[in-house]
Scaffold this active site. Structure first.
Site, PDB file in Angstrom:
ATOM      1  CG  LEU A   5      -2.137  -0.951   1.355  1.00 51.58           C
ATOM      2  CD1 LEU A   5      -2.816  -0.905   2.955  1.00 51.58           C
ATOM      3  CD2 LEU A   5      -2.797  -1.140   0.165  1.00 51.58           C
ATOM      4  CG  ASP A   6       0.377   4.538  -2.635  1.00 46.24           C
ATOM      5  OD1 ASP A   6       1.102   3.839  -3.341  1.00 46.24           O
ATOM      6  OD2 ASP A   6      -0.730   5.030  -3.387  1.00 46.24           O
ATOM      7  NE  ARG A   7       5.466   8.763   4.639  1.00 41.36           N
ATOM      8  CZ  ARG A   7       6.345   8.296   5.566  1.00 41.36           C
ATOM      9  NH1 ARG A   7       6.972   6.932   5.581  1.00 41.36           N
ATOM     10  NH2 ARG A   7       6.284   8.896   6.744  1.00 41.36           N
ATOM     11  NE  ARG A  52      -2.454   9.043  -4.798  1.00 35.89           N
ATOM     12  CZ  ARG A  52      -1.270   8.850  -4.099  1.00 35.89           C
ATOM     13  NH1 ARG A  52      -0.447   8.002  -4.189  1.00 35.89           N
ATOM     14  NH2 ARG A  52      -0.871  10.297  -4.239  1.00 35.89           N
ATOM     15  CB  THR A  83      -2.977   3.941   1.168  1.00 37.64           C
ATOM     16  OG1 THR A  83      -3.067   4.852   0.080  1.00 37.64           O
ATOM     17  CG2 THR A  83      -4.070   2.755   0.800  1.00 37.64           C
TER      18      THR A  83
END
Length: 304
Positions: free
Chosen positions: A139-141, A241, A143
């Protein structure tokens, strides 16, 4: 499927419907051991039947016990660090963590710290488990939500296969800017790199196939926000996104993709649940992460 962990061995009790198949047939078709791992097990004599070395062309019987040497001690690969990780589910083969906003999934190098992987290593260390930290997805930082980790090479390989076959279903909750009029839909725009920015992606005819399914859960007319539930058929970087921004509804707080709303300092995206077939037991696993406080404050509806 009845399984048991005995030290470094995975023990599978043969069910009646496997009877008559050879050891090799079971390893290839029923357990689905990858070719490289099959070769390693053969070379290392890492397969036993009822505790004995038996030729792989030997047929098995109901209640035989098949031993696979696949849970070996390994270096973590990251520095164990007490980060009080939130474990949502755990068994002998895998675990699911609830990642907070602002934490990377894993460090960029072996000396990196303050990531989910560091916290998982510490958790396993406390349990006396020595194994390489293997995240199945990331997961993105900024998220939050569920991340799946495998505890040994066989579980990791089988989960990687399931991910590639789109057999692992992840559901997301997002806050989108504006009021989305279409209640549900599918976005099929391909996604590629943005030549003018080192980390940004964009919809591009030359990009990779990307499919996002969405459904509106609730609209906050006062704040001009839409709560959206999403599932992905593909796992492109920044897919949700990029796709919502392309629709004209960037995520709240997502300045990289055109978000103007400043209610949050991070993109409003939460991985709310994960569903998959267990790689070893073959049972259905469904894990949910609690709806985070930053999301609950915008909507009263139960969102899980």
């Amino acid at each position: 499927m009845q399984t048991e962990k005995k030290g470094e061995w995975l023990v599978i009790t043969i069910p009646a419907f496997w009877e008559g198949q050879t050891i090799e047939q079971l390893l290839r078709s029923e357990v689905a051991v990858p070719k490289k791992m099959l070769h390693e097990l053969r070379m290392e004599k890492g397969v036993l039947l009822n505790g004995d070395q038996i030729p792989w062309n030997h047929p098995v019987k109901k209640n035989d016990q098949l031993y696979l040497h696949c849970i070996k001690g390994e270096e973590y690969g990251v520095i164990p660090e007490d980060l009080n990780v939130d474990i949502l589910y755990e068994d002998d083969h895998l675990l699911v963590v609830n990642k907070p906003v602002g934490m990377d999934t894993h460090p960029n190098d072996a000396n990196g710290k303050q990531t989910v992987a560091n916290g998982v290593a510490f958790h396993l260390q406390l349990s006396g488990i020595q194994t390489k930290i293997r995240h199945v997805h990331r997961l993105d930082r900024d998220t939050s939500g569920v991340i799946l980790f495998a505890k040994h090479p066989l579980a990791s390989a089988l989960l990687d296969q399931a991910l590639e076959k789109r057999e692992i279903k992840r559901t997301y909750l997002a806050l989108a800017e504006g009021m989305m009029r279409k209640k549900k839909g599918t976005i099929t725009e391909p996604i590629g790199r943005d030549r003018h920015h080192p980390t940004r992606r964009r919809v591009s005819p030359a990009g990779q196939k990307a499919i996002t399914h969405y459904e509106v859960s609730e609209i906050n007319t006062k704040l001009h926000m839409t709560l959206v539930k999403l599932n992905l058929d593909t796992g492109r970087t920044h897919q949700i996104r990029v796709h919502l921004s392309h629709l004209g509804h960037p995520l709240v707080g997502d300045q990289l993709y055109g978000g103007k709303n400043t209610y949050l300092k991070h993109q409003a995206l939460h991985a709310s649940s994960i569903d998959f077939i267990h790689p070893i037991t073959k049972g259905k696993i469904s894990v949910e992460a609690p709806t985070p406080s930053w999301l609950r404050k915008f909507f009263n509806e139960k969102t899980r």
